[in-house]
Design an enzyme around this catalytic site. Structure first.
Site, PDB file in Angstrom:
ATOM      1  N   GLU A 226      26.757  25.152  -5.476  1.00 27.75           N
ATOM      2  CA  GLU A 226      27.234  23.756  -5.557  1.00 27.75           C
ATOM      3  C   GLU A 226      26.080  22.949  -6.132  1.00 27.75           C
ATOM      4  OE1 GLU A 226      30.126  22.674  -4.941  1.00 27.75           O
ATOM      5  OE2 GLU A 226      31.068  24.187  -3.678  1.00 27.75           O
ATOM      6  N   CYS A 260      25.762  14.169  -5.015  1.00 26.05           N
ATOM      7  CA  CYS A 260      26.174  14.931  -6.201  1.00 26.05           C
ATOM      8  C   CYS A 260      27.435  14.325  -6.790  1.00 26.05           C
ATOM      9  CB  CYS A 260      26.406  16.384  -5.822  1.00 26.05           C
ATOM     10  SG  CYS A 260      27.517  16.592  -4.428  1.00 26.05           S
TER      11      CYS A 260
HETATM   12  P1  NAP Z   1      16.813  21.177  -4.856  1.00 27.54           P
HETATM   13  O1  NAP Z   1      15.448  20.735  -5.146  1.00 27.54           O
HETATM   14  O2  NAP Z   1      17.489  22.098  -5.792  1.00 27.54           O
HETATM   15  O3  NAP Z   1      16.757  21.827  -3.397  1.00 27.54           O
HETATM   16  C1  NAP Z   1      17.902  22.344  -2.765  1.00 27.54           C
HETATM   17  C2  NAP Z   1      17.496  23.525  -1.920  1.00 27.54           C
HETATM   18  O4  NAP Z   1      17.097  24.594  -2.784  1.00 27.54           O
HETATM   19  C3  NAP Z   1      16.297  23.254  -1.027  1.00 27.54           C
HETATM   20  O5  NAP Z   1      16.466  23.951   0.177  1.00 27.54           O
HETATM   21  C4  NAP Z   1      15.143  23.804  -1.830  1.00 27.54           C
HETATM   22  O6  NAP Z   1      14.042  24.174  -1.041  1.00 27.54           O
HETATM   23  C5  NAP Z   1      15.783  25.014  -2.465  1.00 27.54           C
HETATM   24  N1  NAP Z   1      15.159  25.440  -3.706  1.00 27.54           N
HETATM   25  C6  NAP Z   1      14.590  24.684  -4.672  1.00 27.54           C
HETATM   26  N2  NAP Z   1      14.168  25.458  -5.682  1.00 27.54           N
HETATM   27  C7  NAP Z   1      14.458  26.722  -5.350  1.00 27.54           C
HETATM   28  C8  NAP Z   1      14.254  27.987  -5.991  1.00 27.54           C
HETATM   29  N3  NAP Z   1      13.674  28.078  -7.186  1.00 27.54           N
HETATM   30  N4  NAP Z   1      14.683  29.099  -5.363  1.00 27.54           N
HETATM   31  C9  NAP Z   1      15.279  29.015  -4.160  1.00 27.54           C
HETATM   32  N5  NAP Z   1      15.502  27.859  -3.502  1.00 27.54           N
HETATM   33  C10 NAP Z   1      15.103  26.721  -4.099  1.00 27.54           C
HETATM   34  O7  NAP Z   1      17.816  19.968  -4.675  1.00 27.54           O
HETATM   35  P2  NAP Z   1      17.638  18.679  -3.779  1.00 27.54           P
HETATM   36  O8  NAP Z   1      16.692  17.772  -4.464  1.00 27.54           O
HETATM   37  O9  NAP Z   1      17.370  19.067  -2.364  1.00 27.54           O
HETATM   38  O10 NAP Z   1      19.118  18.101  -3.825  1.00 27.54           O
HETATM   39  C11 NAP Z   1      19.603  17.338  -4.873  1.00 27.54           C
HETATM   40  C12 NAP Z   1      20.452  18.157  -5.811  1.00 27.54           C
HETATM   41  O11 NAP Z   1      21.509  18.793  -5.089  1.00 27.54           O
HETATM   42  C13 NAP Z   1      21.138  17.282  -6.833  1.00 27.54           C
HETATM   43  O12 NAP Z   1      21.127  17.925  -8.086  1.00 27.54           O
HETATM   44  C14 NAP Z   1      22.568  17.189  -6.290  1.00 27.54           C
HETATM   45  O13 NAP Z   1      23.523  16.854  -7.250  1.00 27.54           O
HETATM   46  C15 NAP Z   1      22.760  18.535  -5.714  1.00 27.54           C
HETATM   47  N6  NAP Z   1      23.839  18.542  -4.736  1.00 27.54           N
HETATM   48  C16 NAP Z   1      25.010  19.183  -5.051  1.00 27.54           C
HETATM   49  C17 NAP Z   1      26.070  19.163  -4.164  1.00 27.54           C
HETATM   50  C18 NAP Z   1      27.375  19.860  -4.475  1.00 27.54           C
HETATM   51  O14 NAP Z   1      28.129  20.113  -3.549  1.00 27.54           O
HETATM   52  N7  NAP Z   1      27.672  20.182  -5.713  1.00 27.54           N
HETATM   53  C19 NAP Z   1      25.932  18.501  -2.953  1.00 27.54           C
HETATM   54  C20 NAP Z   1      24.729  17.846  -2.662  1.00 27.54           C
HETATM   55  C21 NAP Z   1      23.691  17.893  -3.572  1.00 27.54           C
HETATM   56  P3  NAP Z   1      12.720  23.255  -0.984  1.00 27.54           P
HETATM   57  O15 NAP Z   1      13.109  21.944  -0.415  1.00 27.54           O
HETATM   58  O16 NAP Z   1      11.808  24.037  -0.100  1.00 27.54           O
HETATM   59  O17 NAP Z   1      12.236  23.137  -2.406  1.00 27.54           O
END
Ligand code: NAP
Length: 452
Positions: A226, A260
């Site tokens: 997602e 998102c």
């Molecule tokens: P993020 O930086 O991608 O982090 C999300 C999760 O992934 C965190 O637990 C993060 O851990 C982990 N992560 C980051 N890089 C990783 C990697 N290379 N390998 C494995 N795990 C990794 O996103 P965010 O800033 O928390 O959230 C915002 C994003 O989420 C936005 O793009 C938003 O649109 C999206 N989102 C999508 C939905 C949907 O349902 N489509 C819902 C909500 C949010 P760490 O914190 O330890 O880096």
């Protein structure tokens, strides 16, 4: 792992990351539990899920306070988020049995049918923006289907991660049914590769989605992603402009603009563009920015200081390329990770506000000549999460429903999640679905049974 209050940028608490030996112990426990838990009756699981809902409601204020402290969402929104989690728990407690009931599938056998069985241990990698809701929309269906969960939550909400483990434990789920792993993102791939883990799901950015998708691909494991969005919000001349503009402000600024499915690109028919720009600007200007614990505040801080830098770069670069700044766009001189509600008009395809996901209270207004142009602009994005279109013309409504490239289309309303409706995206917004009967069937083995 550090929990920092984005309202003040003060450190709230520090948590040590798990050592490899501690991760191993949790994986071993999850594996043992999965082998036993898959045989529990669905009615027994429903009892524990309903108890989780009751506890969430009882503890609502404490959990909401924790969320607002750790990531800055307005306190009333945090309270609603806990309620929504309880709703999802109740929904799956009541409906999972019917969703996973055997399906007769007549064939050349004397008895053939489809049954749904749990996959086992599922790793969920979750974001900070809805620190409870994102987790519970995984937890409720996955555990009701007989899987056990491991949670790697975002590094800035470790307190929420531990609270979620606590509430499931207190509701009676056996030890190991749901465990939080306090690990960094660097340690995620190894967990996915572990033979005891059957599947993974990630909610987060495109980059993280690629990493988790690649790790799951290498291990040939089921994955649900997602990811981000740049949802269009289209307004046609027949729409109720006041209602559309009021909803547009909410749809852009919900969760301090960090959702998102927040509307991000406002595609307005040129005949009403000027009126819409004025109404949207007035609506954004009226929002109060400040301490999210204060109930008169609508916009709190962004969750981390680096997000303010990213958002400001997108705004300034868009202005440099010709966008017209109608309000905001200037970092306030106050402590904390704040960004003002901002409106950019005349946004064009080469600008970050058009091409990239903006994760904060920044609205990009784009003018369209007619419905063909509006649909073209809406689809001119690598994302395809949600979409909202405003028109009272039935033929136009049908065109938006059939031609918009997105996982959902909301007509005359803002995009929202609901346990009863499937949620997810196409294109770079993700793979698979959460919620509804589609979500619960992601982490099951759809087994064909054929008896001669
Ligand atoms: P993020 O930086 O991608 O982090 C999300 C999760 O992934 C965190 O637990 C993060 O851990 C982990 N992560 C980051 N890089 C990783 C990697 N290379 N390998 C494995 N795990 C990794 O996103 P965010 O800033 O928390 O959230 C915002 C994003 O989420 C936005 O793009 C938003 O649109 C999206 N989102 C999508 C939905 C949907 O349902 N489509 C819902 C909500 C949010 P760490 O914190 O330890 O880096």
């Amino acid at each position: 792992m550090r929990s920092i209050n984005p309202t003040t940028n003060e450190t709230l608490a520090e948590y040590p990351e798990l050592t490899p030996a501690e991760v191993e112990a949790k994986l071993a426990l999850a594996d043992r539990r999965a082998k036993a838990y898959r045989h529990t009756q669905i009615a027994e699981r429903a009892g524990m899920m309903a108890a989780t809902a009751r506890l969430l409601r009882e503890r609502r204020d404490g959990y909401a306070h924790l969320m607002t402290l750790e990531m800055g969402k307005p306190i009333a929104a945090a309270e609603s988020e806990v309620e929504k989690c309880a709703w999802a728990c109740d929904y799956y407690a009541e409906n999972a049995a019917a969703m996973l009931a055997d399906i007769p599938a007549p064939s050349d056998a004397s008895n053939s049918r489809i049954i749904f069985q749990p996959l086992g241990v599922v790793l969920a990698v979750m974001p900070w923006n809805f620190p409870f809701w994102q987790c519970f929309r995984f937890i409720a269906p996955a555990l009701m289907a007989g899987n056990v969960g491991l949670l790697k939550h975002a590094s800035n909400v470790p307190g929420c991660a531990l609270a979620i483990e606590e509430v499931l434990h207190d509701a009676g789920f056996p030890e190991g049914c749901f465990q939080t792993l306090l690990i960094g993102s660097h340690a995620v791939a190894d967990v996915i590769h572990d033979a005891r883990v059957a599947a993974a799901t990630l909610t987060g950015s495109e980059g993280a989605g690629r990493s988790v998708g690649a790790a799951a691909g290498r291990s040939l494991k089921k994955v649900v992603l997602e990811l981000g969005g740049s949802d269009p919000f289209i307004i046609m001349p027949s729409a109720d402009l006041d209602a559309a503009a009021t909803t547009a402000v909410t749809a852009r600024t919900i969760n301090n603009g960090q959702s998102c499915i927040a509307a991000k690109r406002f595609i307005v028919h040129e005949a009403i563009a000027e009126r819409f720009e004025q109404a949207m600007t007035a609506g954004m200007l009226a929002l109060r920015v400040g301490d999210p614990m204060d109930r008169s505040i609508q916009i709190g801080p962004l969750a981390r200081t680096e997000f303010v830098d990213d958002l400001d770069r997108q705004v300034q670069e868009s202005i440099r390329l010709g966008a017209r700044l109608l309000t905001g766009g200037k970092r306030p001189a106050m402590p904390g990770s704040f960004y003002p509600p901002t409106v950019l008009a005349d946004v064009a395809p080469d600008m970050p506000a058009y091409r990239e996901e903006t994760f904060g209270p920044v609205a990009a207004i784009i003018r369209a000549r007619d419905i063909d142009d509006a649909i073209r602009i809406a689809n001119d994005s690598r994302f395809g999460l949600g979409a909202s279109a405003w028109t009272t013309d039935a033929a136009e409504q049908e065109r938006f429903v059939s031609e918009i490239e997105a996982g959902s289309i909301f007509i005359n309303g803002m995009v929202k999640s609901d346990p009863r409706l499937p949620f997810g995206g196409i294109k770079s917004s993700g793979i698979g679905r959460e919620l509804s009967q589609f979500g619960i069937r992601e982490f099951v083995n759809v087994k064909t049974v054929w008896i001669a």
